[in-house]
Design a protein around this motif. Structure first.
Motif, PDB file in Angstrom:
ATOM      1  N   GLU A  40     -31.634 -38.159   1.985  1.00 30.46           N
ATOM      2  CA  GLU A  40     -32.786 -37.948   2.765  1.00 30.46           C
ATOM      3  C   GLU A  40     -32.822 -38.077   4.112  1.00 30.46           C
ATOM      4  OE1 GLU A  40     -35.636 -40.337   0.833  1.00 30.46           O
ATOM      5  OE2 GLU A  40     -35.411 -39.657  -1.265  1.00 30.46           O
ATOM      6  N   GLN A  41     -33.255 -39.160   4.939  1.00 32.11           N
ATOM      7  CA  GLN A  41     -33.213 -39.121   6.294  1.00 32.11           C
ATOM      8  C   GLN A  41     -32.279 -40.223   6.536  1.00 32.11           C
ATOM      9  OE1 GLN A  41     -37.385 -39.013   6.794  1.00 32.11           O
ATOM     10  NE2 GLN A  41     -37.302 -37.455   8.088  1.00 32.11           N
TER      11      GLN A  41
ATOM     12  N   GLN B 247     -26.437 -35.039  16.200  1.00 32.12           N
ATOM     13  CA  GLN B 247     -27.369 -34.348  16.774  1.00 32.12           C
ATOM     14  C   GLN B 247     -27.564 -32.993  15.577  1.00 32.12           C
ATOM     15  OE1 GLN B 247     -28.815 -34.981  19.788  1.00 32.12           O
ATOM     16  NE2 GLN B 247     -30.503 -33.704  18.653  1.00 32.12           N
TER      17      GLN B 247
ATOM     18  N   ILE C  91     -29.918 -34.964  13.010  1.00 32.55           N
ATOM     19  CA  ILE C  91     -31.259 -35.099  13.598  1.00 32.55           C
ATOM     20  C   ILE C  91     -31.796 -33.769  13.543  1.00 32.55           C
ATOM     21  CG2 ILE C  91     -32.552 -35.436  15.647  1.00 32.55           C
ATOM     22  CD1 ILE C  91     -30.250 -37.833  16.353  1.00 32.55           C
ATOM     23  N   ASP C  92     -31.276 -32.805  14.111  1.00 37.89           N
ATOM     24  CA  ASP C  92     -31.952 -31.316  14.140  1.00 37.89           C
ATOM     25  C   ASP C  92     -32.310 -30.625  12.681  1.00 37.89           C
ATOM     26  OD1 ASP C  92     -31.880 -31.697  16.959  1.00 37.89           O
ATOM     27  OD2 ASP C  92     -30.283 -30.345  17.149  1.00 37.89           O
ATOM     28  N   THR C  93     -31.239 -30.848  11.922  1.00 41.13           N
ATOM     29  CA  THR C  93     -31.215 -30.111  10.764  1.00 41.13           C
ATOM     30  C   THR C  93     -31.966 -30.914   9.558  1.00 41.13           C
ATOM     31  OG1 THR C  93     -29.298 -29.013  11.349  1.00 41.13           O
ATOM     32  CG2 THR C  93     -29.919 -28.908   8.895  1.00 41.13           C
ATOM     33  N   TYR C  94     -31.845 -32.216   9.549  1.00 43.81           N
ATOM     34  CA  TYR C  94     -32.318 -33.222   8.203  1.00 43.81           C
ATOM     35  C   TYR C  94     -33.083 -34.216   8.886  1.00 43.81           C
ATOM     36  CZ  TYR C  94     -28.530 -30.615   6.115  1.00 43.81           C
ATOM     37  OH  TYR C  94     -27.519 -29.960   5.554  1.00 43.81           O
ATOM     38  N   GLU C  95     -33.631 -34.224  10.032  1.00 43.01           N
ATOM     39  CA  GLU C  95     -34.403 -35.124  10.686  1.00 43.01           C
ATOM     40  C   GLU C  95     -33.902 -36.803  10.452  1.00 43.01           C
ATOM     41  OE1 GLU C  95     -38.215 -34.226   9.502  1.00 43.01           O
ATOM     42  OE2 GLU C  95     -38.420 -32.256  10.540  1.00 43.01           O
ATOM     43  N   ILE C  96     -32.633 -36.952  10.460  1.00 41.97           N
ATOM     44  CA  ILE C  96     -32.100 -38.167  10.237  1.00 41.97           C
ATOM     45  C   ILE C  96     -32.695 -39.379  11.119  1.00 41.97           C
ATOM     46  CG2 ILE C  96     -29.983 -37.518   9.209  1.00 41.97           C
ATOM     47  CD1 ILE C  96     -28.641 -38.243  11.881  1.00 41.97           C
ATOM     48  N   ASN C  97     -33.129 -40.434  10.488  1.00 40.80           N
ATOM     49  CA  ASN C  97     -33.644 -41.578  11.565  1.00 40.80           C
ATOM     50  C   ASN C  97     -33.001 -42.786  11.070  1.00 40.80           C
ATOM     51  OD1 ASN C  97     -35.210 -41.876   9.300  1.00 40.80           O
ATOM     52  ND2 ASN C  97     -37.031 -40.986   9.903  1.00 40.80           N
TER      53      ASN C  97
ATOM     54  N   GLN D 152     -32.724 -47.781  13.208  1.00 31.20           N
ATOM     55  CA  GLN D 152     -33.568 -46.303  13.172  1.00 31.20           C
ATOM     56  C   GLN D 152     -33.597 -45.931  14.517  1.00 31.20           C
ATOM     57  OE1 GLN D 152     -37.141 -48.144  11.597  1.00 31.20           O
ATOM     58  NE2 GLN D 152     -38.003 -48.657  13.632  1.00 31.20           N
TER      59      GLN D 152
ATOM     60  N   ARG E 229     -38.159 -42.752  18.451  1.00 26.85           N
ATOM     61  CA  ARG E 229     -38.758 -41.360  18.764  1.00 26.85           C
ATOM     62  C   ARG E 229     -39.823 -41.487  19.789  1.00 26.85           C
ATOM     63  NH1 ARG E 229     -36.465 -37.167  15.633  1.00 26.85           N
ATOM     64  NH2 ARG E 229     -35.827 -38.032  13.623  1.00 26.85           N
TER      65      ARG E 229
END
Length: 148
Positions: free
Chosen positions: A72-73, A95, A98-104, A145, A148
């Motif tokens: 998931e993220q 990065q 973050i850009d491809t899978y919106e990891i957080n 986390q 943002r």
């Protein structure tokens, strides 16, 4: 260097990634004994096979130098060959995540301050701490986390 996601995970690739994992852990997880590393290593192939998104970094064709697993993220795993540490590869992988899978989210061992510092540098902050790791072992985890 090439980054790509793999869906097909043949035994030879899992073995290569397990080798990267072990070298990385020996270089960064100084709080683990040899026996503890070998015990954890038994579960690595299963984790590599089960993680939904497995991203590989290669320098030569068919020669992995790093990998990241995402569910998931959440970054479930990020390991870099020791000879590649300090070359920006971890930053590039995060990065990409973050850009491809919106990891957080990510969890790091508290006894691995370099990892904590790296993720803080990437914009993550600690929001929770546990005394035990996810397998119930006495390795405190820091849950982080992305701000943002």
């Amino acid at each position: 260097m090439k980054l790509y996601e793999v869906s097909n995970r043949p035994t030879a690739l899992i073995e290569q990634l397990t080798t990267v994992w072990e070298a990385s852990v020996r270089a960064t997880h100084l709080f683990l004994s040899n026996d503890e590393i070998l015990a954890i290593k038994e579960y690595v192939p299963e984790a590599l096979t089960a993680v939904p998104h497995l991203i590989i970094a290669e320098d030569d064709p068919q020669q992995p130098i790093a990998f990241m697993g995402i569910d998931e993220q959440t970054v479930e795993m990020l390991f870099i060959a020791p000879v590649m540490r300090g070359h920006g590869l971890s930053k590039q992988l995060i990065q990409y995540g973050i850009d491809t899978y919106e990891i957080n989210h990510v969890a790091v061992n508290e006894q691995n301050p370099e990892a904590k510092g790296f993720y803080e540098h990437m914009g993550f902050s600690v929001y929770k701490r546990t005394e035990l790791d996810e397998q119930g072992n006495p390795y405190p985890l820091l849950y982080m986390q992305l701000k943002r």
